[in-house]
Scaffold this motif. Sequence first.
Motif, mmCIF file in Angstrom:
data_model
loop_
_atom_site.group_PDB
_atom_site.id
_atom_site.type_symbol
_atom_site.label_atom_id
_atom_site.label_comp_id
_atom_site.label_asym_id
_atom_site.label_seq_id
_atom_site.Cartn_x
_atom_site.Cartn_y
_atom_site.Cartn_z
ATOM 1 N N ILE A 144 0.767 -1.079 -0.083
ATOM 2 C CA ILE A 144 0.018 -0.050 -0.087
ATOM 3 C C ILE A 144 0.868 1.338 -0.113
ATOM 4 N N THR A 145 1.834 1.195 0.966
ATOM 5 C CA THR A 145 2.872 2.446 0.948
ATOM 6 C C THR A 145 3.314 2.766 -0.541
ATOM 7 N N LEU A 146 4.024 1.456 -1.281
ATOM 8 C CA LEU A 146 4.669 1.675 -2.362
ATOM 9 C C LEU A 146 3.843 2.319 -3.415
ATOM 10 N N ASP A 147 2.658 1.761 -3.564
ATOM 11 C CA ASP A 147 1.565 2.319 -4.422
ATOM 12 C C ASP A 147 1.430 3.860 -4.019
ATOM 13 N N ALA A 148 1.237 4.340 -3.060
ATOM 14 C CA ALA A 148 1.225 5.825 -2.710
ATOM 15 C C ALA A 148 2.514 6.522 -3.042
ATOM 16 N N LEU A 149 3.761 5.944 -2.718
ATOM 17 C CA LEU A 149 5.039 6.381 -3.188
ATOM 18 C C LEU A 149 5.090 6.707 -4.836
ATOM 19 N N GLU A 150 4.592 5.447 -5.509
ATOM 20 C CA GLU A 150 4.502 5.581 -7.029
ATOM 21 C C GLU A 150 3.721 6.959 -7.430
ATOM 22 N N LYS A 151 2.494 6.975 -6.774
ATOM 23 C CA LYS A 151 1.669 8.097 -7.220
ATOM 24 C C LYS A 151 2.293 9.453 -6.886
ATOM 25 N N ALA A 152 2.932 9.295 -5.690
ATOM 26 C CA ALA A 152 3.514 10.879 -5.275
ATOM 27 C C ALA A 152 4.755 11.105 -6.277
ATOM 28 N N TYR A 153 5.316 10.250 -6.694
ATOM 29 C CA TYR A 153 6.578 10.506 -7.695
ATOM 30 C C TYR A 153 5.913 10.836 -8.933
ATOM 31 N N LEU A 154 4.869 10.255 -9.569
ATOM 32 C CA LEU A 154 4.523 10.553 -10.748
ATOM 33 C C LEU A 154 3.857 12.054 -10.698
ATOM 34 N N LYS A 155 3.391 12.330 -9.577
ATOM 35 C CA LYS A 155 2.813 13.837 -9.509
ATOM 36 C C LYS A 155 3.837 15.039 -9.147
ATOM 37 N N ASP A 156 5.348 14.577 -9.053
ATOM 38 C CA ASP A 156 6.303 15.316 -8.642
ATOM 39 C C ASP A 156 6.074 15.899 -7.159
ATOM 40 N N SER A 157 5.490 15.109 -6.495
ATOM 41 C CA SER A 157 5.049 15.425 -5.001
ATOM 42 C C SER A 157 6.283 14.923 -4.002
ATOM 43 N N ILE A 158 7.397 14.441 -4.631
ATOM 44 C CA ILE A 158 8.728 13.821 -3.892
ATOM 45 C C ILE A 158 9.655 14.134 -4.504
ATOM 46 N N ALA A 159 10.675 14.471 -3.638
ATOM 47 C CA ALA A 159 12.045 14.677 -4.562
ATOM 48 C C ALA A 159 12.790 13.441 -5.099
ATOM 49 N N GLU A 160 13.365 13.343 -5.963
ATOM 50 C CA GLU A 160 13.982 12.117 -6.507
ATOM 51 C C GLU A 160 14.624 11.341 -5.670
ATOM 52 N N GLY A 161 15.504 12.023 -4.915
ATOM 53 C CA GLY A 161 16.398 11.553 -3.963
ATOM 54 C C GLY A 161 15.595 10.737 -2.822
ATOM 55 N N ASP A 162 14.726 11.550 -2.293
ATOM 56 C CA ASP A 162 13.820 10.789 -1.397
ATOM 57 C C ASP A 162 12.955 9.600 -2.013
ATOM 58 N N TYR A 163 12.589 9.662 -2.998
ATOM 59 C CA TYR A 163 11.835 8.438 -3.636
ATOM 60 C C TYR A 163 12.608 7.474 -3.837
ATOM 61 N N THR A 164 13.769 7.496 -4.433
ATOM 62 C CA THR A 164 14.816 6.634 -4.637
ATOM 63 C C THR A 164 15.147 5.759 -3.277
ATOM 64 N N GLU A 165 15.584 6.810 -2.417
ATOM 65 C CA GLU A 165 15.952 5.917 -1.101
ATOM 66 C C GLU A 165 14.604 5.009 -0.558
ATOM 67 N N THR A 166 13.484 5.639 -0.631
ATOM 68 C CA THR A 166 12.379 5.080 0.065
ATOM 69 C C THR A 166 11.838 4.005 -0.737
ATOM 70 N N CYS A 167 11.959 4.099 -1.894
ATOM 71 C CA CYS A 167 11.260 2.885 -2.701
ATOM 72 C C CYS A 167 12.440 1.779 -2.487
ATOM 73 N N SER A 168 13.736 2.105 -2.779
ATOM 74 C CA SER A 168 14.766 1.099 -2.395
ATOM 75 C C SER A 168 14.550 0.246 -1.020
ATOM 76 N N ARG A 169 14.046 1.037 -0.146
ATOM 77 C CA ARG A 169 14.109 0.430 1.241
ATOM 78 C C ARG A 169 12.972 -0.429 1.323
ATOM 79 N N LEU A 170 11.694 0.014 0.964
ATOM 80 C CA LEU A 170 10.380 -0.860 0.897
ATOM 81 C C LEU A 170 10.713 -2.003 -0.147
#
Length: 237
Positions: free
Chosen positions: A55-81
């Motif tokens: 569920i969290t990963l799906d929300a993270l992907e949506k945030a990334y597509l909407k440019d609501s999260i910085a690329e560095g933060d997205y990469t780190e969070t996605c890799s951890r998940l």
Amino acid sequence: MYGQRQLAYAPTPYSYTPTSNFSASINLDEEVKLSATNAERDLYESLAEVYSIIITLDALEKAYLKDSIAEGDYTETCSRLLKQYKSNLQGADVANAFVDLETFKLEWEMECPRATERIRVGLPATVEAPTAKAKSSAAGSDNANTGLVIKATEEFITLLDAIKIEIREKDMLHPILVGVIEAVNSITDREFENKGKIIQWLITLNQMKAADKLSDDQAREFQFDMQQAYFGFKAIL
């Protein structure tokens, strides 16, 4: 002369008193336990963790597509998940109860197409197809770019050597292949011969269990595809 008038509604049986046969036999104040053993409790906790990660990963992907999260933060969070997702499925009991992603989603009525695709690939979107900004910051000077080329070459050679000495296990090949993808994408997003095969083989490995091995035919095809990808990569440098 006049019959009994029929009521427009059914009377409520206030006078009804339940017999002892229908009395509650449990203590309603007592905590209901979902598991009888520690093993069952650990299993349910792991499955709940997997559910929350998806569920969290799906929300993270949506945030990334909407440019609501910085690329560095997205990469780190996605890799951890993704690492947490794989880690929770390492145990045999959890893996057996989970079955596979599609079965798990169906059982719990989950709609998470973006998380499904990210898990299928096994890499953050920024690593799978890095942006020009990410590559520019990674490349830097000519010396830095030369170093990245050397690293990518070393990653390819390491992978090809692993196949030649008959390493077939998913858990050994997967991290090497990820290293190849990350090294190549840090240099260029240009297409080259068999570049798409690298991601296809990563997806194939992702769908295998950690202890699964490539068959002889798969290993031969894998080696051929990676050799062609390596030659294609060198051709565009």
